[in-house]
Design an enzyme around this catalytic site. Structure first.
Site, PDB file in Angstrom:
ATOM      1  N   ARG A   1      25.733  64.696  10.670  1.00 63.52           N
ATOM      2  CA  ARG A   1      26.102  64.052   9.588  1.00 63.52           C
ATOM      3  C   ARG A   1      26.395  64.857   8.509  1.00 63.52           C
ATOM      4  NH1 ARG A   1      20.668  60.920  11.266  1.00 63.52           N
ATOM      5  NH2 ARG A   1      21.731  59.271  12.382  1.00 63.52           N
TER       6      ARG A   1
ATOM      7  N   PHE B   1      29.924  63.165  23.208  1.00 64.85           N
ATOM      8  CA  PHE B   1      28.384  63.095  23.096  1.00 64.85           C
ATOM      9  C   PHE B   1      28.179  61.489  23.177  1.00 64.85           C
ATOM     10  CE2 PHE B   1      24.696  62.354  20.244  1.00 64.85           C
ATOM     11  CZ  PHE B   1      23.843  63.105  20.554  1.00 64.85           C
ATOM     12  N   GLY B   2      27.550  61.233  24.298  1.00 65.74           N
ATOM     13  CA  GLY B   2      27.296  59.850  24.651  1.00 65.74           C
ATOM     14  C   GLY B   2      25.679  59.182  24.353  1.00 65.74           C
TER      15      GLY B   2
ATOM     16  N   GLU C   1      27.407  57.730  12.712  1.00 63.92           N
ATOM     17  CA  GLU C   1      26.431  58.622  12.321  1.00 63.92           C
ATOM     18  C   GLU C   1      25.281  58.095  11.503  1.00 63.92           C
ATOM     19  OE1 GLU C   1      26.413  61.928  13.614  1.00 63.92           O
ATOM     20  OE2 GLU C   1      28.317  62.021  14.098  1.00 63.92           O
TER      21      GLU C   1
ATOM     22  N   ILE D   1      32.447  56.325  22.086  1.00 64.84           N
ATOM     23  CA  ILE D   1      32.334  57.865  22.103  1.00 64.84           C
ATOM     24  C   ILE D   1      33.407  58.415  21.862  1.00 64.84           C
ATOM     25  CG2 ILE D   1      31.621  59.779  23.680  1.00 64.84           C
ATOM     26  CD1 ILE D   1      29.386  57.192  23.189  1.00 64.84           C
TER      27      ILE D   1
ATOM     28  N   THR E   1      24.534  53.937  10.086  1.00 67.14           N
ATOM     29  CA  THR E   1      25.111  53.225   9.195  1.00 67.14           C
ATOM     30  C   THR E   1      24.752  53.314   7.853  1.00 67.14           C
ATOM     31  OG1 THR E   1      23.611  51.334   9.355  1.00 67.14           O
ATOM     32  CG2 THR E   1      25.501  51.427  11.068  1.00 67.14           C
TER      33      THR E   1
ATOM     34  N   SER F   1      22.270  51.183  16.570  1.00 67.97           N
ATOM     35  CA  SER F   1      21.392  51.663  15.373  1.00 67.97           C
ATOM     36  C   SER F   1      20.037  51.973  16.025  1.00 67.97           C
ATOM     37  CB  SER F   1      21.304  50.763  14.160  1.00 67.97           C
ATOM     38  OG  SER F   1      22.634  50.497  13.621  1.00 67.97           O
TER      39      SER F   1
ATOM     40  N   ARG G   1      39.097  65.560  11.513  1.00 61.00           N
ATOM     41  CA  ARG G   1      37.650  65.969  11.460  1.00 61.00           C
ATOM     42  C   ARG G   1      36.726  65.321  12.340  1.00 61.00           C
ATOM     43  NH1 ARG G   1      33.723  63.615  11.099  1.00 61.00           N
ATOM     44  NH2 ARG G   1      34.270  62.138   9.461  1.00 61.00           N
TER      45      ARG G   1
ATOM     46  N   THR H   1      25.455  56.111  21.970  1.00 62.94           N
ATOM     47  CA  THR H   1      25.577  54.650  21.793  1.00 62.94           C
ATOM     48  C   THR H   1      25.903  53.963  22.880  1.00 62.94           C
ATOM     49  OG1 THR H   1      26.405  55.356  19.365  1.00 62.94           O
ATOM     50  CG2 THR H   1      26.635  52.964  20.270  1.00 62.94           C
TER      51      THR H   1
HETATM   52  C1  LIG Z   1      35.236  55.512  15.417  1.00 63.19           C
HETATM   53  C2  LIG Z   1      33.846  55.568  15.822  1.00 63.19           C
HETATM   54  C3  LIG Z   1      33.193  56.611  16.624  1.00 63.19           C
HETATM   55  C4  LIG Z   1      31.975  56.956  17.318  1.00 63.19           C
HETATM   56  N1  LIG Z   1      31.750  57.960  17.936  1.00 63.19           N
HETATM   57  C5  LIG Z   1      30.342  57.900  18.443  1.00 63.19           C
HETATM   58  C6  LIG Z   1      30.118  59.015  19.277  1.00 63.19           C
HETATM   59  O1  LIG Z   1      31.018  60.174  19.496  1.00 63.19           O
HETATM   60  N2  LIG Z   1      28.830  59.080  20.151  1.00 63.19           N
HETATM   61  C7  LIG Z   1      28.145  57.980  19.942  1.00 63.19           C
HETATM   62  O2  LIG Z   1      27.207  58.053  20.398  1.00 63.19           O
HETATM   63  N3  LIG Z   1      28.518  56.883  19.147  1.00 63.19           N
HETATM   64  C8  LIG Z   1      29.560  57.050  18.534  1.00 63.19           C
HETATM   65  N4  LIG Z   1      29.899  55.804  17.571  1.00 63.19           N
HETATM   66  C9  LIG Z   1      28.913  54.771  17.445  1.00 63.19           C
HETATM   67  C10 LIG Z   1      28.206  54.774  16.198  1.00 63.19           C
HETATM   68  O3  LIG Z   1      27.279  55.724  16.142  1.00 63.19           O
HETATM   69  C11 LIG Z   1      27.602  53.367  16.038  1.00 63.19           C
HETATM   70  O4  LIG Z   1      28.655  52.435  15.938  1.00 63.19           O
HETATM   71  C12 LIG Z   1      26.574  53.161  14.986  1.00 63.19           C
HETATM   72  O5  LIG Z   1      25.388  53.737  15.145  1.00 63.19           O
HETATM   73  C13 LIG Z   1      26.207  51.571  14.645  1.00 63.19           C
HETATM   74  O6  LIG Z   1      25.823  50.919  16.087  1.00 63.19           O
HETATM   75  P1  LIG Z   1      26.599  49.397  16.290  1.00 63.19           P
HETATM   76  O7  LIG Z   1      27.959  49.841  16.078  1.00 63.19           O
HETATM   77  O8  LIG Z   1      26.017  49.340  17.606  1.00 63.19           O
HETATM   78  O9  LIG Z   1      26.092  48.588  15.308  1.00 63.19           O
HETATM   79  P2  LIG Z   1      24.889  47.681  15.109  1.00 63.19           P
HETATM   80  O10 LIG Z   1      23.668  48.631  15.306  1.00 63.19           O
HETATM   81  O11 LIG Z   1      24.835  46.737  15.951  1.00 63.19           O
HETATM   82  O12 LIG Z   1      24.551  47.186  13.675  1.00 63.19           O
HETATM   83  C14 LIG Z   1      25.304  46.207  13.266  1.00 63.19           C
HETATM   84  C15 LIG Z   1      25.023  46.056  11.584  1.00 63.19           C
HETATM   85  O13 LIG Z   1      23.636  45.546  11.604  1.00 63.19           O
HETATM   86  C16 LIG Z   1      23.131  46.571  10.617  1.00 63.19           C
HETATM   87  N5  LIG Z   1      21.676  46.940  11.064  1.00 63.19           N
HETATM   88  C17 LIG Z   1      21.103  47.242  12.282  1.00 63.19           C
HETATM   89  N6  LIG Z   1      19.738  47.303  12.227  1.00 63.19           N
HETATM   90  C18 LIG Z   1      19.363  47.175  11.193  1.00 63.19           C
HETATM   91  C19 LIG Z   1      18.086  47.071  10.481  1.00 63.19           C
HETATM   92  N7  LIG Z   1      17.070  47.388  11.167  1.00 63.19           N
HETATM   93  N8  LIG Z   1      18.222  46.497   9.206  1.00 63.19           N
HETATM   94  C20 LIG Z   1      19.321  46.101   8.639  1.00 63.19           C
HETATM   95  N9  LIG Z   1      20.343  46.158   8.998  1.00 63.19           N
HETATM   96  C21 LIG Z   1      20.653  46.561  10.323  1.00 63.19           C
HETATM   97  C22 LIG Z   1      23.942  47.632  10.765  1.00 63.19           C
HETATM   98  O14 LIG Z   1      23.645  48.742   9.615  1.00 63.19           O
HETATM   99  C23 LIG Z   1      25.180  47.103  10.870  1.00 63.19           C
HETATM  100  O15 LIG Z   1      25.676  46.821   9.509  1.00 63.19           O
HETATM  101  C24 LIG Z   1      30.987  55.773  16.878  1.00 63.19           C
HETATM  102  C25 LIG Z   1      31.427  54.510  16.336  1.00 63.19           C
HETATM  103  C26 LIG Z   1      32.770  54.808  15.720  1.00 63.19           C
HETATM  104  C27 LIG Z   1      33.191  53.203  14.797  1.00 63.19           C
END
Ligand SMILES: Cc1cc2nc3c(=O)[nH]c(=O)nc-3n(C[C@H](O)[C@H](O)[C@H](O)COP(=O)(O)OP(=O)(O)OC[C@H]3O[C@@H](n4cnc5c(N)ncnc54)[C@H](O)[C@@H]3O)c2cc1C
Length: 395
Positions: A255, A138-139, A375, A172, A377, A147, A99, A141
């Site tokens: 989402r 789609f890049g 998409e 990505i 957390t 986040s 998916r 992160t």
């Molecule tokens: C399998 C997979 C595929 C993906 N595919 C894509 C893609 O195609 N394109 C793309 O751009 N990205 C992609 N991502 C990235 C995904 O969108 C990010 O992992 C996500 O946005 C979270 O960012 P991070 O992993 O850096 O976590 P972080 O932002 O570092 O967060 C770590 C933890 O801190 C918490 N946190 C962060 N900020 C706050 C706050 N203000 N208050 C309280 N808690 C907080 C979060 O909820 C999380 O629990 C993918 C990720 C995965 C795992």
């Protein structure tokens, strides 16, 4: 009132078939047939090998699933968002990675080009993406900005009549197999707008790399993108995108498919747990005869009913252009939570067999850990809902 047949089908408990159009039922049934015949037989091998089967791309395209809700004039199927959501559900009944491929191609890469691209860009890319001749990613992160994409370090700067891009994107989906990447970068100088570019594979300085050792989404490619002084023409810039609002709109669109899709993983876990508990005997009776087991199955089924009705309601709103951002946050948060909870519960119900990949549920469980995170957390959506309810920004 007639007595329902036992054991009751989950669909009968949800009771939504009558509320679907013929086209929606057809898209769902066709997707399910393809999944059962072409994806399900290979999924354990693909998951263990850590690969996404390339032959799936053309077959998914032939089903009309790439760019499915986008307009027919660009070669897309132009089905309702509900039909697309149901297709996501059936794909994810097999595996969240399958998916994810369709979600990223459709709701992130193609959607970004359709919504923010020029007419020339739409005509150039969308028909080929719908046929699977071009795979997109789609890049957004980055290694240090997940986040909070507003902090992004990737940069773009004007250079003559084109642009130079620099920066690294992380996590990505489809990165390694993509022919084009929608790459987001902040403009150096000026007002520092976030701009989007369609970068073709093979462009000098542009590369993708695998992220190895994943224990989740193993049947999906996840990688990094790197731009080192990458020169692209002005024609590669998405002219309608200026500011973070553009990539965030794409994420919001995607989402919806995630939240519909995870129900499929939850349903598969529920069905496997139900079958197992009816077959497996302990203390002289089937596990299903025990009240604690029934309570778990009842909770799982009730979660799936609630999640399905919420997804259908959201799909109808989306088809009318009335689905708000905060409603999408509620949908994504609730359905991803429910699906993960169901998978963990199903894993427990299968006892030791539950940790074996052939039994299916542990694969769904680890995949759903990713859907909980990507998409937006769970916490990010909680904060978005909290902000909407209180007017206070607690990010
Ligand atoms: C399998 C997979 C595929 C993906 N595919 C894509 C893609 O195609 N394109 C793309 O751009 N990205 C992609 N991502 C990235 C995904 O969108 C990010 O992992 C996500 O946005 C979270 O960012 P991070 O992993 O850096 O976590 P972080 O932002 O570092 O967060 C770590 C933890 O801190 C918490 N946190 C962060 N900020 C706050 C706050 N203000 N208050 C309280 N808690 C907080 C979060 O909820 C999380 O629990 C993918 C990720 C995965 C795992």
């Amino acid at each position: 009132m007639s007595t329902p047949a036992l054991p009751l089908e989950l669909d009968a408990l949800i009771g939504w078939s009558d509320q679907l159009t013929e086209e929606e039922r057809e898209v769902r049934a066709t997707t399910r047939r393809w999944v059962d015949g072409h994806a399900q037989p290979h999924i354990v091998d693909d998951f263990e090998a850590g690969t996404f089967r390339r032959s799936h791309v053309k077959e998914l395209a032939q089903l009309g699933l790439l760019g499915a809700p986008l307009p027919a004039e660009y070669g897309c199927a132009a089905v309702s968002n509900v039909a697309y959501g149901l297709a996501c559900l059936e794909l994810e009944r097999c595996d969240s990675g399958l998916r994810s491929f369709v979600s990223v191609q459709t709701s992130l890469a193609m959607y970004a080009i359709w919504r923010f691209g020029s007419e020339e860009q739409r005509r150039r890319w969308l028909p080929k993406m719908a046929t699977g001749d071009v795979v997109g990613c789609f890049g957004l992160t980055e290694p240090d900005h997940g986040s909070n994409p507003a902090g992004m370090a990737a940069r773009c700067r004007r250079d003559g009549d084109g642009w130079v891009l620099g920066g690294t994107k992380m996590w990505i989906t489809n990165a390694q197999i993509a022919d084009v990447a929608v790459f987001w970068a902040r403009e150096s100088g000026g007002d520092g707008r976030i701009l989007g570019f369609v970068v073709e594979r093979g462009t000098a300085g542009f590369s993708a790399a695998d992220i190895p050792h994943k224990l989740s989404m193993r049947a999906s490619h996840t990688g990094s993108l790197h731009c080192d002084e990458v020169r692209v023409p002005e024609a590669a810039r998405l002219p309608g995108a200026a500011g973070l609002v553009a990539p965030l709109a794409c994420l919001e669109n995607a989402r919806y498919g995630v939240a519909f899709g995870v129900l499929g993983a939850g349903m598969d876990c529920f069905e496997r747990a139900r079958t197992y508990s009816r077959d497996r005997r302990q203390f002289g009776v089937p596990l299903a005869a025990k009240q604690l087991v029934q309570a778990k199955l009842a909770d799982m089924a009730a979660d799936l009913v609630e999640g399905s009705l919420l997804a259908l309601h959201a799909g109808r709103l989306k088809d009318k252009g009335q689905l708000s951002s905060v409603q999408v946050s509620v949908l994504k948060r609730q359905n991803c939570r429910k699906a993960l909870r169901i998978a963990r519960e199903a894993r427990g119900l299968l006892g030791a067999n539950g940790i074996v990949v052939d039994y299916g549920v542990v694969r769904h469980m680890v995949n759903l850990e990713s859907t909980y995170t990507y998409e937006g957390t769970d916490e990010v959506h909680t904060l978005a809902i909290g902000r909407a309810l209180t007017g206070e920004n607690a990010f």
